[in-house]
Design a protein around this motif. Structure first.
Motif, PDB file in Angstrom:
ATOM      1  N   LEU A  74     -24.982   0.534  81.413  1.00  0.00           N
ATOM      2  CA  LEU A  74     -25.421   0.769  82.654  1.00  0.00           C
ATOM      3  C   LEU A  74     -26.743   0.040  82.941  1.00  0.00           C
ATOM      4  O   LEU A  74     -26.833  -0.548  84.185  1.00  0.00           O
ATOM      5  CB  LEU A  74     -25.540   2.043  82.985  1.00  0.00           C
ATOM      6  CG  LEU A  74     -26.067   2.511  84.355  1.00  0.00           C
ATOM      7  CD1 LEU A  74     -25.183   2.108  85.453  1.00  0.00           C
ATOM      8  CD2 LEU A  74     -26.270   4.115  84.449  1.00  0.00           C
ATOM      9  N   SER A  75     -27.481   0.243  82.106  1.00  0.00           N
ATOM     10  CA  SER A  75     -28.820  -0.470  82.139  1.00  0.00           C
ATOM     11  C   SER A  75     -28.626  -2.060  82.252  1.00  0.00           C
ATOM     12  O   SER A  75     -29.351  -2.813  83.150  1.00  0.00           O
ATOM     13  CB  SER A  75     -29.565  -0.477  80.730  1.00  0.00           C
ATOM     14  OG  SER A  75     -30.148   0.971  80.765  1.00  0.00           O
ATOM     15  N   MET A  76     -27.584  -2.724  81.374  1.00  0.00           N
ATOM     16  CA  MET A  76     -27.380  -4.327  81.503  1.00  0.00           C
ATOM     17  C   MET A  76     -26.749  -4.375  82.945  1.00  0.00           C
ATOM     18  O   MET A  76     -27.104  -5.241  83.365  1.00  0.00           O
ATOM     19  CB  MET A  76     -26.453  -4.554  80.321  1.00  0.00           C
ATOM     20  CG  MET A  76     -27.273  -4.560  79.120  1.00  0.00           C
ATOM     21  SD  MET A  76     -26.017  -5.353  77.834  1.00  0.00           S
ATOM     22  CE  MET A  76     -24.733  -4.459  77.699  1.00  0.00           C
ATOM     23  N   LEU A  77     -26.117  -3.622  83.427  1.00  0.00           N
ATOM     24  CA  LEU A  77     -25.314  -3.786  84.786  1.00  0.00           C
ATOM     25  C   LEU A  77     -26.477  -3.878  85.885  1.00  0.00           C
ATOM     26  O   LEU A  77     -26.382  -4.780  86.624  1.00  0.00           O
ATOM     27  CB  LEU A  77     -24.344  -2.554  84.835  1.00  0.00           C
ATOM     28  CG  LEU A  77     -23.202  -2.749  86.185  1.00  0.00           C
ATOM     29  CD1 LEU A  77     -22.656  -4.058  86.114  1.00  0.00           C
ATOM     30  CD2 LEU A  77     -22.381  -1.602  86.157  1.00  0.00           C
ATOM     31  N   LEU A  78     -27.096  -2.867  85.603  1.00  0.00           N
ATOM     32  CA  LEU A  78     -28.442  -2.815  86.650  1.00  0.00           C
ATOM     33  C   LEU A  78     -29.249  -4.053  86.714  1.00  0.00           C
ATOM     34  O   LEU A  78     -29.531  -4.526  87.621  1.00  0.00           O
ATOM     35  CB  LEU A  78     -28.907  -1.453  86.733  1.00  0.00           C
ATOM     36  CG  LEU A  78     -27.974  -0.185  86.783  1.00  0.00           C
ATOM     37  CD1 LEU A  78     -29.177   1.035  86.687  1.00  0.00           C
ATOM     38  CD2 LEU A  78     -27.305  -0.186  88.118  1.00  0.00           C
ATOM     39  N   GLU A  79     -29.487  -4.248  85.494  1.00  0.00           N
ATOM     40  CA  GLU A  79     -30.505  -5.562  85.104  1.00  0.00           C
ATOM     41  C   GLU A  79     -29.591  -6.975  85.811  1.00  0.00           C
ATOM     42  O   GLU A  79     -30.221  -7.708  86.648  1.00  0.00           O
ATOM     43  CB  GLU A  79     -30.651  -5.906  83.731  1.00  0.00           C
ATOM     44  CG  GLU A  79     -31.640  -5.116  83.196  1.00  0.00           C
ATOM     45  CD  GLU A  79     -32.003  -5.336  81.844  1.00  0.00           C
ATOM     46  OE1 GLU A  79     -33.122  -5.139  81.220  1.00  0.00           O
ATOM     47  OE2 GLU A  79     -30.933  -5.767  81.228  1.00  0.00           O
ATOM     48  N   SER A  80     -28.564  -6.931  85.874  1.00  0.00           N
ATOM     49  CA  SER A  80     -27.735  -8.123  86.187  1.00  0.00           C
ATOM     50  C   SER A  80     -27.701  -8.001  87.889  1.00  0.00           C
ATOM     51  O   SER A  80     -27.779  -8.914  88.345  1.00  0.00           O
ATOM     52  CB  SER A  80     -26.089  -8.033  85.862  1.00  0.00           C
ATOM     53  OG  SER A  80     -25.490  -8.890  86.204  1.00  0.00           O
ATOM     54  N   ILE A  81     -27.310  -6.851  88.500  1.00  0.00           N
ATOM     55  CA  ILE A  81     -27.274  -6.669  89.735  1.00  0.00           C
ATOM     56  C   ILE A  81     -28.718  -6.962  90.632  1.00  0.00           C
ATOM     57  O   ILE A  81     -28.796  -7.615  91.386  1.00  0.00           O
ATOM     58  CB  ILE A  81     -26.812  -5.334  90.345  1.00  0.00           C
ATOM     59  CG1 ILE A  81     -25.193  -5.237  89.949  1.00  0.00           C
ATOM     60  CG2 ILE A  81     -26.918  -4.937  91.648  1.00  0.00           C
ATOM     61  CD1 ILE A  81     -24.759  -3.886  89.950  1.00  0.00           C
ATOM     62  N   SER A  82     -29.818  -6.236  89.713  1.00  0.00           N
ATOM     63  CA  SER A  82     -30.989  -6.332  90.641  1.00  0.00           C
ATOM     64  C   SER A  82     -31.882  -7.680  90.186  1.00  0.00           C
ATOM     65  O   SER A  82     -32.798  -8.014  90.807  1.00  0.00           O
ATOM     66  CB  SER A  82     -31.914  -5.191  89.933  1.00  0.00           C
ATOM     67  OG  SER A  82     -32.141  -5.105  88.764  1.00  0.00           O
ATOM     68  N   GLY A  83     -31.630  -8.124  88.962  1.00  0.00           N
ATOM     69  CA  GLY A  83     -32.388  -9.276  88.595  1.00  0.00           C
ATOM     70  C   GLY A  83     -33.835  -8.905  88.199  1.00  0.00           C
ATOM     71  O   GLY A  83     -34.654  -9.696  87.753  1.00  0.00           O
ATOM     72  N   LEU A  84     -33.833  -7.483  87.683  1.00  0.00           N
ATOM     73  CA  LEU A  84     -34.962  -6.641  87.063  1.00  0.00           C
ATOM     74  C   LEU A  84     -34.908  -6.479  85.607  1.00  0.00           C
ATOM     75  O   LEU A  84     -33.620  -6.444  85.219  1.00  0.00           O
ATOM     76  CB  LEU A  84     -35.379  -5.735  88.013  1.00  0.00           C
ATOM     77  CG  LEU A  84     -35.788  -6.063  89.473  1.00  0.00           C
ATOM     78  CD1 LEU A  84     -36.014  -4.577  89.995  1.00  0.00           C
ATOM     79  CD2 LEU A  84     -37.030  -6.928  89.580  1.00  0.00           C
ATOM     80  N   ALA A  85     -35.879  -6.054  85.252  1.00  0.00           N
ATOM     81  CA  ALA A  85     -35.848  -5.543  83.611  1.00  0.00           C
ATOM     82  C   ALA A  85     -35.952  -4.307  83.241  1.00  0.00           C
ATOM     83  O   ALA A  85     -36.985  -3.830  83.992  1.00  0.00           O
ATOM     84  CB  ALA A  85     -36.820  -6.537  82.773  1.00  0.00           C
ATOM     85  N   VAL A  86     -35.098  -3.573  82.764  1.00  0.00           N
ATOM     86  CA  VAL A  86     -34.980  -2.225  82.302  1.00  0.00           C
ATOM     87  C   VAL A  86     -36.361  -1.836  81.651  1.00  0.00           C
ATOM     88  O   VAL A  86     -36.708  -2.603  80.702  1.00  0.00           O
ATOM     89  CB  VAL A  86     -33.861  -1.895  81.492  1.00  0.00           C
ATOM     90  CG1 VAL A  86     -33.792  -1.901  80.287  1.00  0.00           C
ATOM     91  CG2 VAL A  86     -33.846  -0.126  81.711  1.00  0.00           C
TER      92      VAL A  86
END
Length: 139
Positions: free
Chosen positions: A22-34
């Motif tokens: 989920l963290s990698m998916l959200l990084e990919s969508i947002s362009g931000l870093a967990v």
């Protein structure tokens, strides 16, 4: 449109996706870093995760991008803004702790708090509900 948009996004139906995934998916969508730009907390009992954005982004637009993402659709994950609240639940509070102490703790700027309007103690459950004067204190 509300004056303040929540920096919190809830992801439901996450049982098919690990925290790392989920963290990698959200990084990919947002362009931000967990960890640097946002955090993710999983609540396994109810199959949800909450992303808290530290970096200011348009969370409404982010939720829209999530709902259109191919992988999110395949995993049947849903995303929505978490409504802003003035109350939080604190757990694992020793029975000896007073409402005054809890108020002082949560009003401390160093602890990310703000003015507290009410504290309800539940000693039998070692918990309390803290209500702030406005939602900004509950960080």
């Amino acid at each position: 449109k509300s004056a303040e948009i929540s920096p919190l996004v809830v992801f439901e139906n996450i049982q098919r996706c690990s925290l790392k995934c989920l963290s990698m998916l959200l990084e990919s969508i947002s362009g931000l870093a967990v960890d640097d730009d946002f955090t993710v907390e999983v609540v396994p009992e109810i199959n949800v995760a909450v992303a808290t954005f530290i970096k200011s982004i348009d969370t409404e637009e982010f939720v829209k991008k999530c709902s259109q993402n191919k992988r999110v659709k395949e995993l049947k994950i849903t995303a929505r803004l978490l409504e802003l609240t003035r109350s939080i639940k604190a757990e694992n509070i020793p029975a000896s702790v007073s409402a005054d102490y809890i108020s002082a703790y949560f009003e401390s700027v160093q602890n990310g708090g703000g003015p507290v309007s009410d504290v309800q103690l539940f000693p039998e459950k070692n918990s309390a509900i803290i209500t702030f004067c406005d939602h900004k204190g509950n960080t």
